[in-house]
Design a protein around this motif. Structure first.
Motif, PDB file in Angstrom:
ATOM      1  N   VAL A   1      15.716  41.809  13.177  1.00 39.99           N
ATOM      2  CA  VAL A   1      15.736  43.231  13.510  1.00 39.99           C
ATOM      3  C   VAL A   1      15.742  44.011  12.198  1.00 39.99           C
ATOM      4  CG1 VAL A   1      17.005  45.094  14.642  1.00 39.99           C
ATOM      5  CG2 VAL A   1      16.942  42.813  15.683  1.00 39.99           C
ATOM      6  N   LEU A   2      14.732  44.893  12.064  1.00 34.88           N
ATOM      7  CA  LEU A   2      14.522  45.675  10.837  1.00 34.88           C
ATOM      8  C   LEU A   2      14.292  47.128  11.223  1.00 34.88           C
ATOM      9  CD1 LEU A   2      11.978  43.122   9.313  1.00 34.88           C
ATOM     10  CD2 LEU A   2      14.296  43.539   8.459  1.00 34.88           C
ATOM     11  N   LYS A   3      14.165  47.987  10.208  1.00 39.46           N
ATOM     12  CA  LYS A   3      13.842  49.384  10.483  1.00 39.46           C
ATOM     13  C   LYS A   3      12.383  49.473  10.918  1.00 39.46           C
ATOM     14  CE  LYS A   3      15.129  53.703   8.531  1.00 39.46           C
ATOM     15  NZ  LYS A   3      14.280  54.538   7.774  1.00 39.46           N
ATOM     16  N   LYS A   4      12.080  50.287  11.937  1.00 37.53           N
ATOM     17  CA  LYS A   4      10.695  50.311  12.429  1.00 37.53           C
ATOM     18  C   LYS A   4       9.858  51.383  11.728  1.00 37.53           C
ATOM     19  CE  LYS A   4      10.383  53.188  16.627  1.00 37.53           C
ATOM     20  NZ  LYS A   4       9.085  53.766  16.311  1.00 37.53           N
ATOM     21  N   THR A   5       8.545  51.216  11.801  1.00 36.82           N
ATOM     22  CA  THR A   5       7.637  52.266  11.331  1.00 36.82           C
ATOM     23  C   THR A   5       7.190  53.089  12.542  1.00 36.82           C
ATOM     24  OG1 THR A   5       5.650  50.936  11.651  1.00 36.82           O
ATOM     25  CG2 THR A   5       6.713  50.791   9.486  1.00 36.82           C
ATOM     26  N   SER A   6       6.495  54.198  12.273  1.00 40.36           N
ATOM     27  CA  SER A   6       6.079  55.061  13.379  1.00 40.36           C
ATOM     28  C   SER A   6       4.910  54.463  14.168  1.00 40.36           C
ATOM     29  CB  SER A   6       5.685  56.440  12.839  1.00 40.36           C
ATOM     30  OG  SER A   6       4.649  56.260  11.906  1.00 40.36           O
ATOM     31  N   LEU A   7       4.344  53.369  13.639  1.00 43.55           N
ATOM     32  CA  LEU A   7       3.233  52.709  14.342  1.00 43.55           C
ATOM     33  C   LEU A   7       3.681  52.130  15.694  1.00 43.55           C
ATOM     34  CD1 LEU A   7       0.302  52.006  13.457  1.00 43.55           C
ATOM     35  CD2 LEU A   7       1.167  49.748  12.799  1.00 43.55           C
ATOM     36  N   ILE A   8       4.931  51.700  15.740  1.00 43.91           N
ATOM     37  CA  ILE A   8       5.450  51.028  16.943  1.00 43.91           C
ATOM     38  C   ILE A   8       5.744  52.062  18.035  1.00 43.91           C
ATOM     39  CG2 ILE A   8       7.464  49.694  17.773  1.00 43.91           C
ATOM     40  CD1 ILE A   8       5.408  48.068  16.201  1.00 43.91           C
ATOM     41  N   ALA A   9       5.220  51.804  19.225  1.00 45.06           N
ATOM     42  CA  ALA A   9       5.440  52.721  20.353  1.00 45.06           C
ATOM     43  C   ALA A   9       6.942  52.865  20.613  1.00 45.06           C
ATOM     44  CB  ALA A   9       4.733  52.172  21.596  1.00 45.06           C
ATOM     45  N   THR A  10       7.372  54.088  20.960  1.00 48.11           N
ATOM     46  CA  THR A  10       8.820  54.329  21.095  1.00 48.11           C
ATOM     47  C   THR A  10       9.430  53.495  22.225  1.00 48.11           C
ATOM     48  OG1 THR A  10       8.278  56.236  22.439  1.00 48.11           O
ATOM     49  CG2 THR A  10       8.878  56.670  20.144  1.00 48.11           C
ATOM     50  N   SER A  11       8.667  53.233  23.268  1.00 52.11           N
ATOM     51  CA  SER A  11       9.216  52.463  24.389  1.00 52.11           C
ATOM     52  C   SER A  11       9.517  51.015  23.983  1.00 52.11           C
ATOM     53  CB  SER A  11       8.239  52.487  25.556  1.00 52.11           C
ATOM     54  OG  SER A  11       6.954  52.162  25.098  1.00 52.11           O
ATOM     55  N   VAL A  12       8.844  50.489  22.938  1.00 51.19           N
ATOM     56  CA  VAL A  12       9.082  49.112  22.483  1.00 51.19           C
ATOM     57  C   VAL A  12      10.532  48.943  22.065  1.00 51.19           C
ATOM     58  CG1 VAL A  12       8.589  47.449  20.635  1.00 51.19           C
ATOM     59  CG2 VAL A  12       6.714  48.664  21.730  1.00 51.19           C
ATOM     60  N   SER A  13      11.056  49.944  21.353  1.00 49.22           N
ATOM     61  CA  SER A  13      12.383  49.796  20.758  1.00 49.22           C
ATOM     62  C   SER A  13      13.475  50.416  21.625  1.00 49.22           C
ATOM     63  CB  SER A  13      12.390  50.425  19.364  1.00 49.22           C
ATOM     64  OG  SER A  13      12.001  51.772  19.464  1.00 49.22           O
TER      65      SER A  13
END
Ligand code: AMP
Ligand code: MG
Length: 340
Positions: free
Chosen positions: A101-113
Motif C-alpha cells: 500500500v503506497l500513496k496513489k497518483t491521480s491516474l487511479i480511479a477514485t472508486s478503486v481506493s
C-alpha cells in the motif's frame, strides 16, 4: 448478460488473451486467474468499470481494490512518493503473492481506493494476467472473483458458480497454485505494517522490513467503531453458510472432541482422519501449510453441499503460511474459536 468463456487451456492462448485485454480496454469486467485466487478485473483507470465490479460482487464501496501491474514502470504511474523499502520489497517478492500500500497518483480511479488517497499494488507471477496487462498496457484493479463474503475462488468453476451472467467474460485457466490472497503490507506509516497475511510470510518480510508491525485485526475481531488500517478486515469473509468453529488442539484432543458431536463435519488434517468417526473432509497435512492454503477455499465451498448442522475445523499453526490460513479460517468461523 452472457458471460464469454475465454479458454486458454484448450483454446488459442494468444487470441483469448487479446480478447480479454480488448474487453477490459472497452470498460468490461473479466474473471482472470492469478497465482493467489481468481480475480475479477477491470481497468484501474475506468471509474465506471470499477463500479460494475463492486456491484457484480455485492462488495461494500469502502473496501478498496488491489491494482495489478506488470512492471516497475507501471508501478511509478500508479503510485507516488515511493519509498526505498518498496523497491527492496519489489526486488525480493515480485512477481508474486505480495501487495504493498503506497500513496496513489491521480491516474487511479477514485472508486478503486474506496475514497482513500492510497493504492494497493501487486505484480502477480501468473503469466496469463501479466500478458493481459501487457497486451492492454493497462493496470488492472481486481478483487477476488466471488460474491462478497463467500469463500474466494481458486478455479474458474468457482468463478462461474458465483458470477456467470454477471460479468462480461471469464478466462478459463489453471487452478490457483497458492490458494489464498496476497500478503498485504502498508508502507505508509512510520513502520511497515502487515495488514493481511499470505504466502509471503511474516518471517520472510522481516528479512527485508525488520521493523514491520503486525496489525491487530489479523487475528482478532475488529470492534464495530474501530478505525481499521485495511477496510477489508472489518467485513465478514470467506464464510460457508454452515455454522463453523475453529478448533485448536492436537490430533488426540481434536478427534475426541469432534467424535462427540452430532450431524457435524470435521474439516481435518490427514493425520486426524483414521481417528474420526463422524463425517470428515481432509484439507491437507498439518505438516505442509502450502497445501492447506491451496485447498482451504475449495473445502469451505464444499461444506454447504453436505447438509450438516456445524463444521469443526482443525486449526493450523500460526507460523509461516499457516498464519494466512488461520486468518481466513477465523473469519470463516466468525471468530468462534474453541481451544481444547
Ligand atoms: P481483495 O480484493 O478481496 O483481495 O481485498 C483487498 C484487500 O486489500 C482488502 O483487505 C483491502 O482492505 C486491502 N486494501 C486494498 N487497498 C488498500 C488501501 N489503499 N489501503 C489499505 N488496504 C487496502
Ligand atoms: Mg476478496
Amino acid at each position: 448478460m452472457k458471460t464469454i468463456r475465454l479458454d486458454i487451456l484448450s483454446g488459442d492462448y494468444k487470441q483469448n488473451i487479446e480478447k480479454a485485454a480488448d474487453i477490459l480496454r472497452s470498460g468490461g469486467i473479466v474473471g482472470v486467474p492469478t497465482e493467489t485466487v481468481y480475480g475479477l478485473a477491470a481497468s484501474a483507470l475506468d471509474d465506471n468499470a470499477i463500479k460494475n465490479v463492486f456491484s457484480a460482487k455485492g462488495r461494500p464501496q469502502d473496501n478498496p481494490l488491489i491494482v495489478h501491474i506488470d512492471s516497475i514502470e507501471m508501478l511509478e504511474k500508479v503510485a507516488s512518493d515511493i519509498p526505498k523499502s518498496a523497491y527492496l520489497c519489489a526486488e525480493r517478492f515480485w512477481p508474486g503473492p505480495f501487495t504493498m500500500v503506497l500513496k496513489k497518483t491521480s491516474l487511479i480511479a477514485t472508486s478503486v481506493s474506496g475514497g482513500l488517497d492510497s493504492v494497493a499494488v501487486r505484480m502477480p507471477s501468473e503469466k496469463s494476467i501479466r500478458d493481459i496487462i501487457s497486451v492492454g498496457n493497462l493496470p488492472l484493479a481486481a478483487p477476488s472473483a466471488n460474491i462478497s463474503g463467500a469463500p474466494s475462488p481458486t478455479s474458474y468453476t468457482h468463478v462461474l458458480n458465483d458470477l456467470d451472467g454477471k460479468i462480461d467474460a471469464c478466462v478459463l485457466g489453471n487452478d490457483c497454485t497458492v490458494g489464498v490472497e496476497s500478503t498485504v503490507v502498508s508502507l505508509l506509516g512510520e513502520h511497515p505494517r502487515l495488514l493481511r497475511p499470505g504466502a509471503v510470510t511474516l518471517e520472510e518480510l522481516k528479512e527485508v522490513l525488520p521493523d514491520i508491525v503486525v496489525d491487530d485485526a489479523i487475528l482478532s475481531e475488529p470492534k464495530s467503531d474501530e478505525k481499521v488500517a485495511s477496510p477489508g478486515m472489518k467485513y465478514k469473509h470467506y464464510a460457508p453458510k454452515t455454522e463453523s468453529y475453529l478448533v485448536e488442539g492436537d490430533t488426540n484432543s481434536y478427534c475426541q472432541f469432534v467424535n462427540t458431536k452430532l450431524n457435524c463435519l470435521a474439516l481435518c488434517f490427514s493425520e486426524d482422519e483414521q481417528y474420526i468417526t463422524v463425517n470428515k473432509m481432509v484439507y491437507g497435512t498439518r505438516l505442509n501449510e502450502q497445501t492447506l492454503a491451496k485447498n482451504v477455499f475449495s473445502a469451505l465451498r464444499d461444506i454447504d453441499k453436505l447438509g450438516v448442522d456445524a463444521v469443526y475445523i482443525h486449526a493450523p499453526s500460526k507460523s509461516g503460511v499457516g498464519l494466512a490460513v488461520y486468518n481466513r479460517l477465523i473469519r470463516a468461523s466468525a471468530f468462534r474459536v474453541i481451544k481444547l
